[in-house]
Design an enzyme around this catalytic site. Structure first.
Site, mmCIF file in Angstrom:
data_model
loop_
_atom_site.group_PDB
_atom_site.id
_atom_site.type_symbol
_atom_site.label_atom_id
_atom_site.label_comp_id
_atom_site.label_asym_id
_atom_site.label_seq_id
_atom_site.Cartn_x
_atom_site.Cartn_y
_atom_site.Cartn_z
ATOM 1 N N TRP A 135 0.856 -1.192 0.000
ATOM 2 C CA TRP A 135 0.000 0.000 0.000
ATOM 3 C C TRP A 135 0.896 1.247 0.000
ATOM 4 O O TRP A 135 1.884 1.309 0.740
ATOM 5 C CB TRP A 135 -0.895 -0.036 1.240
ATOM 6 C CG TRP A 135 -1.783 1.150 1.416
ATOM 7 C CD1 TRP A 135 -2.576 1.727 0.465
ATOM 8 C CD2 TRP A 135 -1.976 1.901 2.620
ATOM 9 N NE1 TRP A 135 -3.260 2.794 1.003
ATOM 10 C CE2 TRP A 135 -2.913 2.919 2.326
ATOM 11 C CE3 TRP A 135 -1.468 1.806 3.916
ATOM 12 C CZ2 TRP A 135 -3.335 3.837 3.281
ATOM 13 C CZ3 TRP A 135 -1.889 2.722 4.865
ATOM 14 C CH2 TRP A 135 -2.820 3.730 4.545
ATOM 15 N N ASP A 193 -1.320 -5.964 8.935
ATOM 16 C CA ASP A 193 -2.249 -4.885 8.611
ATOM 17 C C ASP A 193 -3.497 -5.534 8.020
ATOM 18 O O ASP A 193 -3.426 -6.187 6.977
ATOM 19 C CB ASP A 193 -1.588 -3.944 7.586
ATOM 20 C CG ASP A 193 -2.504 -2.779 7.217
ATOM 21 O OD1 ASP A 193 -3.570 -2.635 7.849
ATOM 22 O OD2 ASP A 193 -2.149 -2.007 6.297
ATOM 23 N N LYS A 248 -13.559 0.036 5.689
ATOM 24 C CA LYS A 248 -14.190 -0.668 4.566
ATOM 25 C C LYS A 248 -15.319 -1.573 5.042
ATOM 26 O O LYS A 248 -16.403 -1.572 4.469
ATOM 27 C CB LYS A 248 -13.173 -1.508 3.792
ATOM 28 C CG LYS A 248 -11.766 -0.968 3.788
ATOM 29 C CD LYS A 248 -11.558 0.210 2.863
ATOM 30 C CE LYS A 248 -10.205 0.848 3.149
ATOM 31 N NZ LYS A 248 -9.765 1.818 2.207
HETATM 32 C C1 LMR Z 1 -6.634 2.837 -0.656
HETATM 33 O O1 LMR Z 1 -5.671 2.074 -0.634
HETATM 34 O O2 LMR Z 1 -7.086 3.333 -1.694
HETATM 35 C C2 LMR Z 1 -7.354 3.163 0.640
HETATM 36 O O3 LMR Z 1 -6.784 2.454 1.685
HETATM 37 C C3 LMR Z 1 -7.442 4.611 0.892
HETATM 38 C C4 LMR Z 1 -6.128 5.249 1.256
HETATM 39 O O4 LMR Z 1 -6.099 5.923 2.289
HETATM 40 O O5 LMR Z 1 -5.143 5.092 0.540
#
Ligand code: LMR
Length: 396
Positions: free
Chosen positions: A130, A211, A246
């Site tokens: 992420w 996570d 979510k």
């Molecule tokens: C995403 O990955 O799009 C979501 O978790 C929102 C974010 O804060 O990045």
């Protein structure tokens, strides 16, 4: 003094929200930020959450401070959701949970605690991950290292490479893992692979930091934490950052938690004191509203059942859009393989096109996705899927 500052690049995910809003085209499609959209392209408040909110509005009689740990009932419910209500970890003094401002707040508090464990504390993060993981961890001064996770050629986890790297990680280092619905790849570990990660962790002595921001959106509420529970049931220490953004649709209410499993109850008290002191200096106390709603839903049999049903509908809709997207792209095939999309889990998959094709999709067709080609499957519905597939095939 401010003239000394130079602009920093806009966030690669949240920046897309503004660009999408500003696009006047009616046919535009938002596959960017990880927010659930229903079959009409809306992000409604879940019915169970709305009912809890109504009751809270009627009954809430104070807005006084809650303290650094947040709502105690919420923390207990989250611990049970993660570790299992029957599992002794949930009620053991060896574990502790602290409400945090969203999954990001939970990750940051967790990282602050890790940074206090020793000088040069190190966290290993999968590649890719992420987009906000590395910025959050870096801010705490942690040393960041990466392990391989995904093979872009086969569109699946490169488990051999991952395990080979994990075996070399020194005792006392931390390893960030995605509990389910891997963001950005959608490629999750199988239970056998979780078991292998677990035995490597117990041999080498690294500490997992999991996570989990999408529990319930992959295979089911309990199914999505089976891997995490293998680790929790077999290792002396681990950490979990969780989010209700979510699965409860509470995005803007910033509702998350950081949980620690420690080797003794004494240790757990010490760790909690560090988490509280980190929270105090970062944001003092978490916002109450979202956590009160979650505690109300999970604490009421009827509301909980209603929420579980709604969550199942979310999961099923995403699954069906995955299948439909593959089917349509495969029927008009240009030779590119998209079959991984129907096998993967949760909101995201990589489309696997070129950066130039991502730009063309946005500029020519008004289709927004992260530049890595991560698409949010929940942005697809039966009204926009044909336009989406035609546009993808057009730029291929
Ligand atoms: C995403 O990955 O799009 C979501 O978790 C929102 C974010 O804060 O990045």
């Amino acid at each position: 003094m401010f003239e000394r500052l130079k602009s920093v690049p806009i966030d690669p995910i949240l920046g897309l929200m503004n660009a999408f809003k500003a696009d006047p085209r009616e046919t535009k499609i938002d596959l960017g930020v990880g927010v659930y959209q229903n079959s009409s392209g809306k992000t409604p408040i879940m019915t169970a959450v709305k009912k809890a909110e109504f009751a809270l509005h009627q009954n809430e009689n104070t807005k006084t401070y809650q303290g650094m740990t947040g709502d105690i009932d919420y923390n207990t419910h989250i611990s049970e959701l993660i570790f299992g209500s029957e599992n002794s970890i949930s009620n053991s003094d060896k574990s502790c949970t602290l409400q945090a401002p969203g999954g990001s707040g939970a990750l940051r508090v967790g990282a602050e605690v890790i940074a206090r464990t020793k000088e040069n504390a190190t966290i290993w993060i999968g590649d890719p991950t992420w987009a906000n993981h590395i910025p959050i961890m870096t801010k705490t001064g942690l040393k960041i290292k990466t392990y391989p996770y995904y093979d872009f050629k086969t569109h699946s986890i490169d488990f051999d490479a991952m395990i080979a790297q994990l075996k070399k990680i020194p005792a006392g280092d931390f390893v960030l893992l995605h509990g389910c619905c891997h963001n950005p790849t959608g490629a999750d570990l199988t239970l056998n692979q979780w078991s292998e990660v677990c035995s490597v962790a117990s041999q080498t002595g690294f500490i997992p930091f999991i996570d989990i921001a999408y529990q319930g959106l992959g295979n089911g509420l309990d199914e999505d934490v089976q891997g995490l529970r293998i680790l929790a049931n077999n290792l002396p220490e681990l950490m979990v950052a969780s989010s209700c953004s979510k699965n409860f649709g509470l995005y803007r209410e910033r509702t998350g938690a950081i949980s620690f499993l420690c080797s003794s109850d004494v240790q757990s008290k010490i760790v909690l004191s560090h988490a509280m002191s980190a929270a105090r200096s970062l944001y003092s106390m978490p916002p109450a509203h979202g956590a009160l709603l979650v505690a109300a839903v999970l604490g009421d049999h009827a509301l909980r059942q209603e929420w579980e049903k709604e969550l199942e509908q979310v999961r099923r809709r995403i699954e069906s859009m995955r299948k439909m997207l593959c089917q349509k792209l495969e029927t008009n095939n240009h030779g590119q393989d998209f079959s991984h999309i129907k096998m993967q889990k949760g909101m995201f998959s990589f489309l696997g096109i070129t950066p130039d094709q991502v730009t063309k999709l946005r500029d020519i067709h008004g289709i927004y996705m992260v530049s890595s080609t991560r698409i949010n499957i929940a942005g697809i519905n039966i009204n926009n899927i044909d336009y989406l597939c035609d546009s993808i095939l057009d730029v291929l």
